[in-house]
Scaffold this motif. Structure first.
Motif, PDB file in Angstrom:
ATOM      1  N   ASP A  66       0.830  -1.211   0.000  1.00 50.85           N
ATOM      2  CA  ASP A  66       0.000   0.000   0.000  1.00 50.85           C
ATOM      3  C   ASP A  66       0.861   1.256   0.000  1.00 50.85           C
ATOM      4  N   LYS A  67       1.899   1.260   0.832  1.00 47.80           N
ATOM      5  CA  LYS A  67       2.779   2.425   0.937  1.00 47.80           C
ATOM      6  C   LYS A  67       3.434   2.750  -0.405  1.00 47.80           C
ATOM      7  N   TYR A  68       4.017   1.734  -1.042  1.00 48.36           N
ATOM      8  CA  TYR A  68       4.712   1.976  -2.299  1.00 48.36           C
ATOM      9  C   TYR A  68       3.751   2.261  -3.457  1.00 48.36           C
ATOM     10  N   THR A  69       2.557   1.685  -3.398  1.00 45.99           N
ATOM     11  CA  THR A  69       1.549   1.986  -4.421  1.00 45.99           C
ATOM     12  C   THR A  69       1.139   3.446  -4.322  1.00 45.99           C
ATOM     13  N   LEU A  70       0.889   3.925  -3.112  1.00 45.30           N
ATOM     14  CA  LEU A  70       0.520   5.322  -2.909  1.00 45.30           C
ATOM     15  C   LEU A  70       1.632   6.252  -3.393  1.00 45.30           C
ATOM     16  N   GLU A  71       2.876   5.954  -3.023  1.00 41.61           N
ATOM     17  CA  GLU A  71       4.004   6.790  -3.454  1.00 41.61           C
ATOM     18  C   GLU A  71       4.118   6.824  -4.974  1.00 41.61           C
ATOM     19  N   LYS A  72       3.945   5.680  -5.612  1.00 43.07           N
ATOM     20  CA  LYS A  72       4.067   5.619  -7.074  1.00 43.07           C
ATOM     21  C   LYS A  72       2.937   6.395  -7.741  1.00 43.07           C
ATOM     22  N   ARG A  73       1.705   6.256  -7.225  1.00 40.49           N
ATOM     23  CA  ARG A  73       0.576   6.995  -7.804  1.00 40.49           C
ATOM     24  C   ARG A  73       0.826   8.502  -7.684  1.00 40.49           C
ATOM     25  N   GLN A  74       1.350   8.943  -6.552  1.00 42.34           N
ATOM     26  CA  GLN A  74       1.639  10.363  -6.364  1.00 42.34           C
ATOM     27  C   GLN A  74       2.758  10.816  -7.301  1.00 42.34           C
ATOM     28  N   ARG A  75       3.790  10.010  -7.439  1.00 42.63           N
ATOM     29  CA  ARG A  75       4.933  10.353  -8.289  1.00 42.63           C
ATOM     30  C   ARG A  75       4.520  10.522  -9.743  1.00 42.63           C
ATOM     31  N   PHE A  76       3.587   9.692 -10.213  1.00 42.81           N
ATOM     32  CA  PHE A  76       3.141   9.754 -11.605  1.00 42.81           C
ATOM     33  C   PHE A  76       1.895  10.607 -11.792  1.00 42.81           C
ATOM     34  N   GLY A  77       1.419  11.228 -10.711  1.00 45.79           N
ATOM     35  CA  GLY A  77       0.263  12.097 -10.817  1.00 45.79           C
ATOM     36  C   GLY A  77      -1.032  11.355 -11.108  1.00 45.79           C
ATOM     37  N   LEU A  78      -1.109  10.104 -10.711  1.00 46.03           N
ATOM     38  CA  LEU A  78      -2.317   9.314 -10.927  1.00 46.03           C
ATOM     39  C   LEU A  78      -3.338   9.622  -9.832  1.00 46.03           C
ATOM     40  N   PRO A  79      -4.619   9.535 -10.150  1.00 40.18           N
ATOM     41  CA  PRO A  79      -5.629   9.804  -9.117  1.00 40.18           C
ATOM     42  C   PRO A  79      -5.551   8.755  -8.007  1.00 40.18           C
ATOM     43  N   LEU A  80      -5.836   9.209  -6.801  1.00 37.07           N
ATOM     44  CA  LEU A  80      -5.812   8.320  -5.647  1.00 37.07           C
ATOM     45  C   LEU A  80      -7.203   7.770  -5.387  1.00 37.07           C
ATOM     46  N   THR A  81      -7.254   6.550  -4.868  1.00 38.96           N
ATOM     47  CA  THR A  81      -8.531   5.988  -4.450  1.00 38.96           C
ATOM     48  C   THR A  81      -8.957   6.705  -3.173  1.00 38.96           C
ATOM     49  N   ASN A  82     -10.207   6.552  -2.772  1.00 41.25           N
ATOM     50  CA  ASN A  82     -10.677   7.166  -1.528  1.00 41.25           C
ATOM     51  C   ASN A  82      -9.845   6.697  -0.343  1.00 41.25           C
ATOM     52  N   GLU A  83      -9.526   5.400  -0.324  1.00 46.77           N
ATOM     53  CA  GLU A  83      -8.726   4.851   0.770  1.00 46.77           C
ATOM     54  C   GLU A  83      -7.322   5.451   0.778  1.00 46.77           C
ATOM     55  N   GLU A  84      -6.721   5.615  -0.395  1.00 45.28           N
ATOM     56  CA  GLU A  84      -5.384   6.207  -0.473  1.00 45.28           C
ATOM     57  C   GLU A  84      -5.411   7.672  -0.049  1.00 45.28           C
ATOM     58  N   THR A  85      -6.451   8.391  -0.425  1.00 37.24           N
ATOM     59  CA  THR A  85      -6.586   9.795  -0.029  1.00 37.24           C
ATOM     60  C   THR A  85      -6.685   9.894   1.486  1.00 37.24           C
ATOM     61  N   TYR A  86      -7.496   9.015   2.086  1.00 40.11           N
ATOM     62  CA  TYR A  86      -7.639   9.006   3.538  1.00 40.11           C
ATOM     63  C   TYR A  86      -6.304   8.698   4.204  1.00 40.11           C
ATOM     64  N   LYS A  87      -5.617   7.665   3.710  1.00 44.62           N
ATOM     65  CA  LYS A  87      -4.334   7.277   4.300  1.00 44.62           C
ATOM     66  C   LYS A  87      -3.321   8.394   4.175  1.00 44.62           C
ATOM     67  N   LYS A  88      -3.257   9.039   3.006  1.00 44.89           N
ATOM     68  CA  LYS A  88      -2.322  10.155   2.808  1.00 44.89           C
ATOM     69  C   LYS A  88      -2.612  11.279   3.793  1.00 44.89           C
ATOM     70  N   ASN A  89      -3.879  11.594   3.971  1.00 44.07           N
ATOM     71  CA  ASN A  89      -4.256  12.685   4.877  1.00 44.07           C
ATOM     72  C   ASN A  89      -3.993  12.349   6.343  1.00 44.07           C
ATOM     73  N   THR A  90      -4.082  11.089   6.721  1.00 43.38           N
ATOM     74  CA  THR A  90      -3.844  10.712   8.109  1.00 43.38           C
ATOM     75  C   THR A  90      -2.357  10.519   8.373  1.00 43.38           C
ATOM     76  N   ASP A  91      -1.554  10.245   7.348  1.00 48.69           N
ATOM     77  CA  ASP A  91      -0.110  10.072   7.521  1.00 48.69           C
ATOM     78  C   ASP A  91       0.615  11.402   7.602  1.00 48.69           C
ATOM     79  N   ASP A  92       0.055  12.457   7.011  1.00 48.35           N
ATOM     80  CA  ASP A  92       0.732  13.774   6.983  1.00 48.35           C
ATOM     81  C   ASP A  92       0.758  14.458   8.308  1.00 48.35           C
TER      82      ASP A  92
END
Length: 92
Positions: A66-92
């Motif tokens: 999950d961690k590396y998938t989120l990082e890769k999606r962000q690096r390539f500017g791909l849209p995040l899933t709702n779960e990834e958006t939530y995780k990103k917001n709670t990790d920051d």
């Protein structure tokens, strides 16, 4: 780092140590701890103990994926899933 044409790409390596069911392997007289320490010293980071047959450590593996998938999606500017958006917001 690896070279793909003219681009340099950073590759993460995660070491999984299989066949480590339960915690008997962690006893001080076990060679397993020595081997895991050696892997860490070689620069690969800490090995993740798992037992694929018994499903032990699979949560750790899923979190790493999950961690590396989120990082890769962000690096390539791909849209995040709702779960990834939530995780990103709670990790920051």
């Amino acid at each position: 780092l690896s070279n793909a044409g003219d681009q340099q790409q950073h590759r993460e390596i995660v070491i999984l140590a299989n066949k480590l069911e339960g915690d008997r392997w962690a006893s001080m007289d076990s060679n397993v701890l020595d081997n895991l320490t050696e892997v860490s010293r070689a620069g690969f980071g800490e090995a993740i103990p798992i037992s694929a047959e018994h499903g032990e450590g699979m949560v750790d593996v899923a979190e790493i994926i999950d961690k590396y998938t989120l990082e890769k999606r962000q690096r390539f500017g791909l849209p995040l899933t709702n779960e990834e958006t939530y995780k990103k917001n709670t990790d920051d």
